[in-house]
Design a protein around this motif. Structure first.
Motif, mmCIF file in Angstrom:
data_model
loop_
_atom_site.group_PDB
_atom_site.id
_atom_site.type_symbol
_atom_site.label_atom_id
_atom_site.label_comp_id
_atom_site.label_asym_id
_atom_site.label_seq_id
_atom_site.Cartn_x
_atom_site.Cartn_y
_atom_site.Cartn_z
ATOM 1 N N LEU A 1 -0.198 7.594 -4.615
ATOM 2 C CA LEU A 1 -0.919 5.620 -4.940
ATOM 3 C C LEU A 1 -2.104 5.193 -4.110
ATOM 4 C CD1 LEU A 1 2.673 5.312 -5.466
ATOM 5 C CD2 LEU A 1 0.666 5.940 -7.199
ATOM 6 N N ARG B 1 6.432 4.174 -9.103
ATOM 7 C CA ARG B 1 6.192 2.804 -7.876
ATOM 8 C C ARG B 1 4.929 2.191 -8.106
ATOM 9 N NH1 ARG B 1 5.868 5.277 -2.715
ATOM 10 N NH2 ARG B 1 4.155 3.308 -2.640
ATOM 11 N N ILE B 2 4.338 2.924 -9.072
ATOM 12 C CA ILE B 2 3.222 1.922 -9.851
ATOM 13 C C ILE B 2 3.664 1.414 -10.922
ATOM 14 C CG2 ILE B 2 1.455 3.870 -10.577
ATOM 15 C CD1 ILE B 2 1.405 4.078 -13.314
ATOM 16 N N ASP C 1 6.427 -1.068 -9.854
ATOM 17 C CA ASP C 1 7.347 -1.576 -8.284
ATOM 18 C C ASP C 1 6.604 -2.588 -8.448
ATOM 19 O OD1 ASP C 1 7.872 -1.577 -5.770
ATOM 20 O OD2 ASP C 1 9.993 -0.962 -6.382
ATOM 21 N N SER D 1 3.792 -2.524 -5.205
ATOM 22 C CA SER D 1 2.893 -1.455 -5.876
ATOM 23 C C SER D 1 2.236 -1.921 -5.243
ATOM 24 C CB SER D 1 2.922 -0.764 -7.320
ATOM 25 O OG SER D 1 2.074 -2.307 -7.666
#
Length: 198
Positions: free
Chosen positions: A64, A124-125, A127, A130
């Motif tokens: 990420l 997660r992206i 979140d 992020s």
């Protein structure tokens, strides 16, 4: 934007980071994301697990995060001060993506496919913590010259991060066939348009 000279120490750190990531992607291709451990990645990259965690806080961060965030921040802060933040993001991010497609397309495709296919990465992206959302928020506060972000800044950063995440998923789901830079440009065009075309 991305070609500032690096010191010897910075070059060594970048080389180590890239080696860790390259070996991780090789192992993931061979045995899958879930079956690839940090210990395995560290061993393949010939570093200790503690060194891995100096470069990446988690295994997810290996996918990420990237080396381009500082360049993105610098590019955004260099945009005209009277330009809207949306326009600044549109111009800077489109330029960055064009550079990535020219120089690191294969790695970018691998990363985007992992984000699409691995539930832990996909969640997660979106979140609130992020990397893109933190980046947008950091730039907004610096541009405004304030210590703490306002509610409007937090909403803006959240909206931009979500829109960017949707563009990433759209590109990954199409197998990288679309022009990613054009997709990013269209994403910010929709935001700039204020959804009036819907």
């Amino acid at each position: 934007m991305l070609e500032a000279p690096l010191s010897l120490r910075e070059r060594k750190k970048l080389k180590t980071r890239q080696t860790i990531r390259r070996e991780a992607y090789r192992l993931i291709a061979e045995q899958g994301y879930e079956n690839t451990t940090v210990d395995q990645i560290a061993a393949a990259a010939e570093v200790s697990p503690s060194t891995f965690f100096r470069y990446f806080a988690t295994k997810e961060d290996l996918v990420l995060t990237d080396e381009y965030d500082p360049a993105m921040i610098e590019a955004l802060l260099a945009r005209p001060s009277d330009e809207s933040f949306l326009r600044s993001c549109r111009e800077a991010l489109t330029e960055l993506v064009r550079h990535l497609l020219e120089h690191d397309r294969e790695e970018l495709v691998v990363r985007m496919r992992l984000i699409k296919d691995v539930p832990a990465l996909r969640s997660r992206i979106f979140d609130a913590t992020s990397p893109p959302q933190r980046l947008y928020l950091a730039v907004l506060t610096r541009r405004a010259g304030v210590q703490e972000p306002t509610f409007a800044m937090r909403i803006t950063a959240a909206a931009l991060a979500a829109a960017t995440a949707e563009a990433v998923l759209q590109w990954a789901e199409a197998g990288g066939a679309e022009d990613f830079a054009d997709l990013i440009d269209r994403t910010f065009a929709i935001l700039e348009d204020g959804f009036t075309s819907l």
